[in-house]
Design an enzyme around this catalytic site. Sequence first.
Site, mmCIF file in Angstrom:
data_model
loop_
_atom_site.group_PDB
_atom_site.id
_atom_site.type_symbol
_atom_site.label_atom_id
_atom_site.label_comp_id
_atom_site.label_asym_id
_atom_site.label_seq_id
_atom_site.Cartn_x
_atom_site.Cartn_y
_atom_site.Cartn_z
ATOM 1 N N LYS A 248 -8.609 -48.822 25.515
ATOM 2 C CA LYS A 248 -9.789 -47.905 26.691
ATOM 3 C C LYS A 248 -10.116 -46.467 25.875
ATOM 4 C CE LYS A 248 -14.341 -48.322 28.848
ATOM 5 N NZ LYS A 248 -14.951 -49.269 28.803
ATOM 6 N N SER B 53 -19.564 -57.335 21.609
ATOM 7 C CA SER B 53 -19.036 -56.566 20.485
ATOM 8 C C SER B 53 -18.707 -57.483 19.950
ATOM 9 C CB SER B 53 -17.855 -55.335 21.117
ATOM 10 O OG SER B 53 -19.227 -54.729 21.176
ATOM 11 N N HIS C 261 -1.283 -56.030 24.937
ATOM 12 C CA HIS C 261 -0.527 -56.982 23.308
ATOM 13 C C HIS C 261 -0.873 -58.186 23.364
ATOM 14 C CE1 HIS C 261 0.854 -52.580 21.827
ATOM 15 N NE2 HIS C 261 -0.279 -52.528 22.083
ATOM 16 N N HIS C 262 -0.929 -58.972 24.303
ATOM 17 C CA HIS C 262 -1.303 -60.053 24.356
ATOM 18 C C HIS C 262 -2.298 -61.290 23.540
ATOM 19 C CE1 HIS C 262 -4.206 -60.529 26.586
ATOM 20 N NE2 HIS C 262 -4.493 -61.288 26.010
ATOM 21 N N ARG C 263 -2.755 -60.063 22.643
ATOM 22 C CA ARG C 263 -4.263 -60.401 21.776
ATOM 23 C C ARG C 263 -4.191 -58.898 21.103
ATOM 24 N NH1 ARG C 263 -7.469 -65.827 22.580
ATOM 25 N NH2 ARG C 263 -5.720 -66.783 23.797
ATOM 26 N N LYS D 157 -11.629 -58.619 31.508
ATOM 27 C CA LYS D 157 -13.180 -58.359 31.767
ATOM 28 C C LYS D 157 -12.997 -59.658 30.521
ATOM 29 C CE LYS D 157 -14.885 -54.582 31.991
ATOM 30 N NZ LYS D 157 -15.602 -53.935 31.361
ATOM 31 N N LYS E 231 -9.694 -53.959 22.156
ATOM 32 C CA LYS E 231 -10.618 -53.557 22.654
ATOM 33 C C LYS E 231 -11.294 -52.957 23.406
ATOM 34 C CE LYS E 231 -14.922 -54.639 20.636
ATOM 35 N NZ LYS E 231 -15.328 -53.252 20.589
ATOM 36 N N ASP F 174 -13.725 -65.001 27.741
ATOM 37 C CA ASP F 174 -13.237 -65.323 26.407
ATOM 38 C C ASP F 174 -13.384 -65.338 25.474
ATOM 39 O OD1 ASP F 174 -12.194 -67.724 28.017
ATOM 40 O OD2 ASP F 174 -13.760 -68.386 28.433
HETATM 41 P P1 NAD Z 1 -24.640 -43.374 30.195
HETATM 42 O O1 NAD Z 1 -24.002 -42.181 29.408
HETATM 43 O O2 NAD Z 1 -25.227 -44.357 28.377
HETATM 44 O O3 NAD Z 1 -25.503 -42.959 31.338
HETATM 45 C C1 NAD Z 1 -24.376 -43.375 33.009
HETATM 46 C C2 NAD Z 1 -25.632 -41.928 33.538
HETATM 47 O O4 NAD Z 1 -25.208 -42.247 35.398
HETATM 48 C C3 NAD Z 1 -26.287 -41.179 32.129
HETATM 49 O O5 NAD Z 1 -27.727 -41.146 32.361
HETATM 50 C C4 NAD Z 1 -25.831 -39.969 33.844
HETATM 51 O O6 NAD Z 1 -26.315 -38.842 33.833
HETATM 52 C C5 NAD Z 1 -25.664 -41.128 34.999
HETATM 53 N N1 NAD Z 1 -25.270 -39.844 36.006
HETATM 54 C C6 NAD Z 1 -23.822 -39.350 35.689
HETATM 55 N N2 NAD Z 1 -23.270 -39.195 36.949
HETATM 56 C C7 NAD Z 1 -24.151 -39.965 37.535
HETATM 57 C C8 NAD Z 1 -24.136 -39.329 39.402
HETATM 58 N N3 NAD Z 1 -23.219 -38.979 40.134
HETATM 59 N N4 NAD Z 1 -25.694 -40.455 40.312
HETATM 60 C C9 NAD Z 1 -26.093 -40.147 39.242
HETATM 61 N N5 NAD Z 1 -25.822 -40.645 38.034
HETATM 62 C C10 NAD Z 1 -25.355 -40.532 36.998
HETATM 63 O O7 NAD Z 1 -23.152 -44.380 30.397
HETATM 64 P P2 NAD Z 1 -23.342 -45.685 29.505
HETATM 65 O O8 NAD Z 1 -22.500 -46.443 28.559
HETATM 66 O O9 NAD Z 1 -24.842 -46.639 30.200
HETATM 67 O O10 NAD Z 1 -21.772 -46.255 31.445
HETATM 68 C C11 NAD Z 1 -22.389 -46.863 32.589
HETATM 69 C C12 NAD Z 1 -20.751 -47.209 33.424
HETATM 70 O O11 NAD Z 1 -21.375 -48.474 32.419
HETATM 71 C C13 NAD Z 1 -19.890 -46.813 34.190
HETATM 72 O O12 NAD Z 1 -18.714 -46.754 34.860
HETATM 73 C C14 NAD Z 1 -18.866 -47.404 31.981
HETATM 74 O O13 NAD Z 1 -17.634 -47.281 31.810
HETATM 75 C C15 NAD Z 1 -19.369 -49.084 31.900
HETATM 76 N N6 NAD Z 1 -19.718 -49.544 30.319
HETATM 77 C C16 NAD Z 1 -20.105 -49.235 29.625
HETATM 78 C C17 NAD Z 1 -20.891 -50.289 28.548
HETATM 79 C C18 NAD Z 1 -21.908 -49.704 27.660
HETATM 80 O O14 NAD Z 1 -21.740 -51.312 26.541
HETATM 81 N N7 NAD Z 1 -21.821 -48.905 27.526
HETATM 82 C C19 NAD Z 1 -19.999 -51.770 28.832
HETATM 83 C C20 NAD Z 1 -19.011 -52.485 29.881
HETATM 84 C C21 NAD Z 1 -18.947 -51.168 30.947
#
Ligand code: NAD
Length: 478
Positions: free
Chosen positions: A110, A369, A68-70, A98, A74, A103
């Site tokens: 989450k 975002s 909650h520092h900001r 992150k 998100k 910034d």
């Molecule tokens: P997503 O659901 O769109 O895609 C994930 C994909 O990984 C799916 O197609 C799924 O079938 C596949 N998958 C699942 N288990 C697997 C395995 N064991 N081997 C191979 N493929 C597998 O999710 P995303 O939004 O692309 O998120 C992926 C990662 O990125 C997560 O760790 C998430 O926290 C991180 N992330 C996402 C965002 C975002 O904007 N969506 C932002 C920052 C970080």
Amino acid sequence: MIKAKPQQALSFYDSVQAYFDKAAVHTGLDQGLLDQIKVCNAVYRMKFPVKINGGVQVIEAYRVQHSHHRSPTKGGIRYSKHVNQEEVMALATLMTFKCAIVDVPFGGAKGGVAITPWDYNEEQLEKITRRYTAELIKRNFIGPSIDVPAPDYGTGEREMAWIYDTYRTFNGEEIDAAGCVTGKPVTQQGIRGRKEATGRGVYYGIREAVNSAEDMKKVGLEPGLEGKTMVIQGLGNVGSFAGKISQDEGGAKIIGIGEVEGAIYKPDGIDIHDLIRFRKETGSILNYPGATNFSKADRGKVIEFECDILVPAALENEITVNNVDKVKAKIIAEAANGPITSEAANILVNKGVLILPDLYLNAGGVTVSYFEWLKNLSHMRFGRMEKRFNQNIMAEMVNVIEEKTGKKITDIQKQTLVRGADEIDLVRSGLEETMISAYHQIRDIMVRNPSIKDLRTAAFVNAINKISSDYLNLGIFP
Ligand code: NAD
């Protein structure tokens, strides 16, 4: 021969805590302040009933506000059967650091709903999403100035539109209601470029890292992304955009892909657009022409493929003490959150592998975002005020150049020169600038401090120092 028993891998949350502790010693900050920066400030665990197929299912869900520092806090919302309190706490913790790295003025948060999304139809998912949102509203855990969710694993624009609509229904009088969630469709107060943002940010981060001749020499590679071989685990939102943009704009050669149904390897290159089309048509990446198949049981082998850059873009804890010795990549670009346990990461760093850490590399999503949230609060599309003005000035400049030099500028050149920036141009350039400057902030910390051996520790040091200044201004801590 007796097979060695796999060791218990460190949990994702324990890994994040270990990364924090490793960096904290380099900050020289008071222990009480470090403790405050490290802990999760609020954890909300809920269980609610949803009527599904005539019966009632009790759904387990979470929202964790790490810092909650900001305000607002998100962070994305994940739909996965593996969701549990520790996982959401780990992801919320990473969000705080992150946001500080790129910034953006948020604390980390989450959310998670413990369901397998493809077990439900659209109507059922909508019910679950709207009920989850109502639970957040009830406890004041959502709002443009309180806590702003976004997409994560298993969720996307569709779910964000349902969240926005539910919030608006309960808060009809709130003029800034659209800022309660980001990653919305463009037609529902979203922003152009948000869907590709995390993957595009991953590309900018990789490009910046491989452009350093000094760093590439250390891993035995030439500088530049052109022709470098890349393997991607997870072809979802982040993995597919990271792959497409790295191939199209950076000239990377994609040679391996892993998905839930298995993995494929093709050393002479895979056109990622063609593979995505193939998967859509056949329902699988397996049997892609010319590629070697690895079955579902062997899908984890994608981590072991020979390549220059490995991009884990699925879930956490994919590289652990049990398979780290088999990793052959020279660079690991953590598009997913927490793909390497802290023990495995230490082994890789000692081996000289360059790791681009998650808390920096996938921060493109929260960066855009932030732009979306600003757009929602200002109630105006980026570029609206200045686009035409810039076009007119540039057109005038082109006329002057033609007049003074007596030379004609071609129509194609003119079109490029007099084009005012649209929202998508501004979003991409804002993201590119953010990823480049954040990379150099982190790398400089590592270069200036010889006891810091990896970019992750440097990234944590950078974030902890930035967050500490907010607390120090309060006058509570020494
Ligand atoms: P997503 O659901 O769109 O895609 C994930 C994909 O990984 C799916 O197609 C799924 O079938 C596949 N998958 C699942 N288990 C697997 C395995 N064991 N081997 C191979 N493929 C597998 O999710 P995303 O939004 O692309 O998120 C992926 C990662 O990125 C997560 O760790 C998430 O926290 C991180 N992330 C996402 C965002 C975002 O904007 N969506 C932002 C920052 C970080």
